[in-house]
Design an enzyme around this catalytic site. Structure first.
Site, PDB file in Angstrom:
ATOM      1  N   GLY A  10       0.791  -1.228   0.000  1.00 21.51           N
ATOM      2  CA  GLY A  10       0.000   0.000   0.000  1.00 21.51           C
ATOM      3  C   GLY A  10       0.822   1.276   0.000  1.00 21.51           C
ATOM      4  O   GLY A  10       0.275   2.359  -0.194  1.00 21.51           O
ATOM      5  N   ALA A  11       2.130   1.179   0.206  1.00 21.68           N
ATOM      6  CA  ALA A  11       2.980   2.376   0.199  1.00 21.68           C
ATOM      7  C   ALA A  11       3.036   2.969  -1.206  1.00 21.68           C
ATOM      8  O   ALA A  11       3.057   2.234  -2.195  1.00 21.68           O
ATOM      9  CB  ALA A  11       4.382   2.024   0.685  1.00 21.68           C
ATOM     10  N   PRO A  14       7.052   7.457  -5.401  1.00 22.80           N
ATOM     11  CA  PRO A  14       7.099   8.383  -6.544  1.00 22.80           C
ATOM     12  C   PRO A  14       7.811   7.737  -7.735  1.00 22.80           C
ATOM     13  O   PRO A  14       8.864   7.116  -7.587  1.00 22.80           O
ATOM     14  CB  PRO A  14       7.887   9.578  -6.009  1.00 22.80           C
ATOM     15  N   LEU A  16       9.350   8.995 -10.177  1.00 20.57           N
ATOM     16  CA  LEU A  16      10.606   9.637 -10.582  1.00 20.57           C
ATOM     17  C   LEU A  16      11.385  10.027  -9.334  1.00 20.57           C
ATOM     18  O   LEU A  16      10.832  10.654  -8.427  1.00 20.57           O
ATOM     19  CB  LEU A  16      10.299  10.872 -11.432  1.00 20.57           C
ATOM     20  N   GLY A  17      12.642   9.626  -9.285  1.00 19.74           N
ATOM     21  CA  GLY A  17      13.490   9.968  -8.146  1.00 19.74           C
ATOM     22  C   GLY A  17      14.833  10.490  -8.608  1.00 19.74           C
ATOM     23  O   GLY A  17      15.182  10.405  -9.789  1.00 19.74           O
ATOM     24  N   LEU A  18      15.589  11.031  -7.662  1.00 22.28           N
ATOM     25  CA  LEU A  18      16.941  11.504  -7.944  1.00 22.28           C
ATOM     26  C   LEU A  18      17.935  10.419  -7.557  1.00 22.28           C
ATOM     27  O   LEU A  18      17.968   9.979  -6.412  1.00 22.28           O
ATOM     28  CB  LEU A  18      17.245  12.774  -7.134  1.00 22.28           C
ATOM     29  N   GLY A  19      18.756   9.998  -8.515  1.00 23.21           N
ATOM     30  CA  GLY A  19      19.830   9.054  -8.217  1.00 23.21           C
ATOM     31  C   GLY A  19      21.036   9.780  -7.640  1.00 23.21           C
ATOM     32  O   GLY A  19      21.277  10.945  -7.971  1.00 23.21           O
ATOM     33  N   TYR A  49      27.770   4.384  -1.867  1.00 28.75           N
ATOM     34  CA  TYR A  49      28.013   5.612  -2.632  1.00 28.75           C
ATOM     35  C   TYR A  49      28.870   6.602  -1.837  1.00 28.75           C
ATOM     36  O   TYR A  49      29.327   7.600  -2.389  1.00 28.75           O
ATOM     37  CB  TYR A  49      26.702   6.283  -3.047  1.00 28.75           C
ATOM     38  N   HIS A 111      21.544  -4.608  -1.903  1.00 28.69           N
ATOM     39  CA  HIS A 111      22.097  -3.945  -3.089  1.00 28.69           C
ATOM     40  C   HIS A 111      22.449  -4.930  -4.208  1.00 28.69           C
ATOM     41  O   HIS A 111      22.199  -4.660  -5.387  1.00 28.69           O
ATOM     42  CB  HIS A 111      23.335  -3.135  -2.680  1.00 28.69           C
TER      43      HIS A 111
END
Length: 316
Positions: A10-11, A14, A16-19, A49, A111
């Protein structure tokens, strides 16, 4: 075009996200602040990262300025391969939460399916240059991930770079508590991933596409490698829509019901990459872009090709 995809629990995630992979620590704080000001609400991070602390500075600042509320953000991070041992998972998650200055993550991913020897090096190598594996099984790692949900540290859990056989192992695990909500994989017109996406969608697993632009800034790029951003065939589609090649490459996965996470630290490009909700690729455009598949990977993790859990020997 929907702005969110709904996970099986249910979450709302978005689309589109920023990598932030390869975003230098000195630039990523401003990049994330710019993105949030422009309307981005999904930020994709990872411990490996080595910039989560700087991402956290930006998140903290925007939350303090009340530009956004925490519940409006969707923050993703990933468990690195050296922390697959069940006893290490919670500490790794807490380190990420500490760096990001958050008390929960919206999504936490394994990952890679490959466990590495625990220690200070992200890629522990033997004398021959091969990665040193851990004696872990990702099914045990998954149990520890489930524990993070029960403890309230993360809202949803998923995987990244898993093939369909590896996902199937999790889905068939005796006593499975939570199935993976997401599989984050490399995906673009040169690696269209049709079979794996179809499989994930059939299981109610949302797919996130990473390196949608072909990761032109990857450190191991060779001059003879193909370039999506310079492909005249894709440029022609972009021109037709009065858009940039990057915008077409970002819109393409969105129309396949994928989440997409283009990376940039350049304010003008962060803005450009978000201007993808005001046009539509035709079904002909989509078929054409899919036809450019050549099974070309940016992220093949070749140093792990002999690992028992290396994901890319399987067809999908």
């Amino acid at each position: 075009m929907a702005t969110h995809l709904v996970l099986y629990n249910g979450a709302k995630m978005p689309i589109l996200g920023l990598g932030t992979w390869k975003s230098p620590p000195g630039q990523v704080t401003e990049a994330v602040k710019t993105a949030i000001d422009l309307g981005y609400r999904h930020i994709d991070c990872a411990h490996v990262y080595q910039n989560e602390n700087e991402v956290g500075v930006a998140l903290q600042e925007k939350l303090k300025e009340q530009v956004v509320k925490r519940e409006e953000l969707f923050i993703v991070s990933k468990l690195w391969c050296t922390s697959h041992d069940k006893s290490l998972v919670k500490g790794a998650c807490q380190k990420t939460l500490n760096d990001l200055k958050l008390d929960y993550l919206d999504l936490y991913l394994i990952h890679w399916p490959t466990g590495f020897k625990h220690g200070s090096e992200y890629f522990p190598l033997d004398a021959a240059g091969n990665v040193i594996p851990s004696d872990t099984d990702f099914l045990d790692t998954w149990e520890a991930m489930e524990g993070l949900v029960d403890e309230g540290l993360v809202k949803s859990i998923g995987v990244s770079n898993f093939n369909h056989l590896q996902i199937e192992r999790i889905l068939n695990k005796p006593g499975l508590k939570y199935k993976p909500a997401v599989n984050q994989i490399e995906c673009h017109p040169y690696l269209t991933q049709e079979k794996l996406i179809q499989y994930c969608h059939s299981k109610g697993i949302v797919v996130t596409a990473y390196s949608p632009l072909g990761s032109p800034d990857r450190p191991w790029a060779k001059p003879e490698d193909p370039s999506l951003l310079e492909d005249p065939r894709i440029k022609a589609i972009a021109d037709k829509h009065k858009k940039t090649t990057a915008q077409v490459l970002i819109r393409f996965p969105m129309q396949r019901n994928l989440v997409v996470i283009p990376k940039s630290v350049t304010p003008a490009r962060i803005a450009e990459n978000f201007q993808v909700f005001d046009f539509e690729l035709s079904s002909e455009d989509m078929t054409t872009l899919l036809s450019y598949n050549r099974n070309w990977r940016v992220c093949a993790l070749v140093s792990c090709a002999s690992h028992k859990d290396y994901p890319f020997h399987a067809e999908f």
